[in-house]
Design an enzyme around this catalytic site. Structure first.
Site, mmCIF file in Angstrom:
data_model
loop_
_atom_site.group_PDB
_atom_site.id
_atom_site.type_symbol
_atom_site.label_atom_id
_atom_site.label_comp_id
_atom_site.label_asym_id
_atom_site.label_seq_id
_atom_site.Cartn_x
_atom_site.Cartn_y
_atom_site.Cartn_z
ATOM 1 N N ASP A 251 0.845 -1.193 0.000
ATOM 2 C CA ASP A 251 0.000 0.000 0.000
ATOM 3 C C ASP A 251 0.884 1.249 0.000
ATOM 4 O OD1 ASP A 251 -3.050 0.738 0.509
ATOM 5 O OD2 ASP A 251 -1.813 2.176 1.624
ATOM 6 N N ILE A 252 0.555 2.221 -0.857
ATOM 7 C CA ILE A 252 1.333 3.455 -0.938
ATOM 8 C C ILE A 252 1.042 4.323 0.284
ATOM 9 C CG2 ILE A 252 1.826 5.521 -2.291
ATOM 10 C CD1 ILE A 252 0.872 4.041 -4.754
ATOM 11 N N ASN A 259 -2.811 12.836 -4.532
ATOM 12 C CA ASN A 259 -3.982 13.267 -5.305
ATOM 13 C C ASN A 259 -4.415 14.680 -4.934
ATOM 14 O OD1 ASN A 259 -4.410 10.999 -6.956
ATOM 15 N ND2 ASN A 259 -5.510 9.913 -5.333
ATOM 16 N N HIS A 264 -5.319 14.144 -9.585
ATOM 17 C CA HIS A 264 -5.530 12.711 -9.843
ATOM 18 C C HIS A 264 -4.757 12.221 -11.069
ATOM 19 C CE1 HIS A 264 -8.617 11.866 -6.791
ATOM 20 N NE2 HIS A 264 -9.012 13.122 -6.984
ATOM 21 N N ASP A 268 -2.510 8.942 -10.938
ATOM 22 C CA ASP A 268 -2.534 7.802 -11.862
ATOM 23 C C ASP A 268 -1.135 7.490 -12.389
ATOM 24 O OD1 ASP A 268 -5.242 7.590 -11.531
ATOM 25 O OD2 ASP A 268 -5.769 8.564 -13.423
ATOM 26 N N THR A 282 10.013 -8.066 -8.760
ATOM 27 C CA THR A 282 9.580 -9.422 -8.428
ATOM 28 C C THR A 282 10.118 -10.419 -9.448
ATOM 29 O OG1 THR A 282 7.518 -9.026 -9.654
ATOM 30 C CG2 THR A 282 7.490 -8.662 -7.270
ATOM 31 N N ARG A 283 9.888 -11.683 -9.176
ATOM 32 C CA ARG A 283 10.334 -12.743 -10.072
ATOM 33 C C ARG A 283 9.304 -12.964 -11.182
ATOM 34 N NH1 ARG A 283 10.719 -16.875 -5.173
ATOM 35 N NH2 ARG A 283 8.610 -16.004 -5.114
ATOM 36 N N GLU A 294 -4.841 2.335 -4.237
ATOM 37 C CA GLU A 294 -3.380 2.329 -4.132
ATOM 38 C C GLU A 294 -2.851 1.041 -3.533
ATOM 39 O OE1 GLU A 294 -4.823 4.618 -0.406
ATOM 40 O OE2 GLU A 294 -5.493 4.185 -2.440
ATOM 41 N N ARG A 314 12.946 -6.055 -0.454
ATOM 42 C CA ARG A 314 13.552 -5.583 -1.693
ATOM 43 C C ARG A 314 12.593 -4.651 -2.437
ATOM 44 N NH1 ARG A 314 14.981 -10.339 -3.848
ATOM 45 N NH2 ARG A 314 13.338 -10.498 -5.400
#
Length: 378
Positions: A251-252, A259, A264, A268, A282-283, A294, A314
């Site tokens: 979560d940001i 925003n 907005h 985005d 990620t893998r 978000e 990471r």
């Protein structure tokens, strides 16, 4: 006298009816072929273009078979027998360029030479003409011209080349045959081109709808529906195979401020950049999704809890180092909070809830951190 005229009238009507029946039969055959190629052979190909030599050979072979069938179902017009065999070669060229076109031309020309009567000079000329046309259509098919320009030039090549063969083989009488052939190719070509364009557009629209149903429109990641399907499937597989399944909810931090302060549109843009960071960090076999707003998620199959925490850290570190670009060229720093839970350390029914609780703990703990559902934080 009247009976004779009536008989001639009925004969003319019968000839017209037979011609219409022949044309309808040919159109039905071409329609069936187009559906077969679009929905079976090229069903997974983007924009109906074969991506491998194997598929190109399949298209060429199927077009060759189509040409043979069209030769069998000839159309009689004004005492002249003509067929749509070259429509098959045009389709092969449109679908795959030179390779399918030449292959279909070889098949059609070979069968015309060996299976439809004796081998004579006219049949040799006709077979050679088919091969030359196939090469020319293949070059047109692979060109950058528009769809209708390709069809126009292809029909023009077929009309000119084949009309020349009619005149060479039959002299003056070939002029009438050429007129009949050009008329028929114009009708059949426009019908086939329109149907082909319709099927391509319909397929593209279906793919768009299908993609929008499974992919988040903004980030290009899996949407919540796809996440849920993938999550349930992987969880079932992990249960049956007694393997691990970890999930990280991302979560940001303070996204509402982005925003409110920058608009907005910039919000985005930030979401899109975060999606790119998650995919890069990620893998390849991890499932990355935007679950809504978000909040993002990463499903890590066969990944023990300790390893999943390292991957989550990471991710957090990659986001904290990144400067997020705004539409006006400015950059801003952002951080994320991450909650992680792992099956079978956590019961499968509680896995998602526990990951959410760990995310909540990361928020309460000051944000920009990774929390496990088993401990307070790493």
């Amino acid at each position: 006298m009247d009976n004779s005229e009536n008989r001639k009238g009925r004969e003319r009507s019968l000839k017209i009816l037979n011609t219409l029946q022949d044309l309808i039969a040919n159109f039905a055959i071409v329609t069936a072929y187009l559906f077969l190629v679009n929905q079976v052979i090229l069903r997974k190909q983007h924009k109906n273009l074969p991506s491998s030599y194997q598929l190109k050979l399949q298209v060429g072979f199927m077009a060759g078979i189509l040409g043979i069938i069209l030769m069998v179902f000839t159309v009689k017009m004004n005492g002249t027998y003509v067929d749509f065999r070259q429509i098959a070669i045009i389709l092969a060229a449109m679908f795959g360029g030179i390779i399918p076109a030449v292959l279909s031309g070889l098949i059609i020309g070979g069968v015309r030479l060996l299976a439809f009567g004796e081998v004579t000079t006219p049949t040799i000329v006709a077979a050679a003409n088919t091969l030359v046309i196939a090469m020319m259509l293949g070059m047109i098919g692979r060109s950058s011209m528009s769809f209708w320009s390709k069809w126009t030039w292809s029909l023009l090549v077929c009309s000119v080349m084949t009309s020349a063969v009619f005149v060479i083989n039959t002299g003056y009488n070939g002029m009438m045959t050429s007129a009949v052939y050009i008329t028929m190719m114009a009708l059949g070509g426009v019908f086939t081109a329109y149907l082909n364009e319709f099927l391509i557009k319909a397929k593209a629209q279906f793919e768009k709808i299908e993609r929008e149903a499974t992919v988040d429109y903004l980030t290009g990641l899996n949407n919540h529906r796809t996440f849920d399907e993938r999550y349930q499937s992987l969880l079932q597989s992990a249960t049956e195979k007694n393997e691990c399944l970890s999930i990280a909810l991302v979560d940001i931090d303070f996204f509402k401020r982005v925003n409110d302060q920058y608009g907005h549109g910039n919000g985005d843009l930030v979401l899109k950049q975060l999606g790119e960071i998650l995919m890069k960090t990620t893998r390849s076999f991890d499932t990355v999704s935007r679950n809504g707003g978000e909040e993002f998620s990463v499903i890590m199959y066969d990944t023990p809890h300790k390893h999943s925490l390292q991957i989550a850290e990471r991710l957090r570190h990659a986001v904290s180092r990144h400067r997020f670009r705004l539409n006006d060229g400015r950059t801003i720093p952002l951080t994320v909070s991450i909650g992680v839970a792992t099956y079978p350390d956590t019961e499968r029914e509680l896995l998602l809830d526990d990951a959410d609780k760990a995310l909540y703990a990361a928020k309460l703990g000051g944000r920009n951190t990774v929390c496990s559902n088993q401990t307070s934080q790493i």
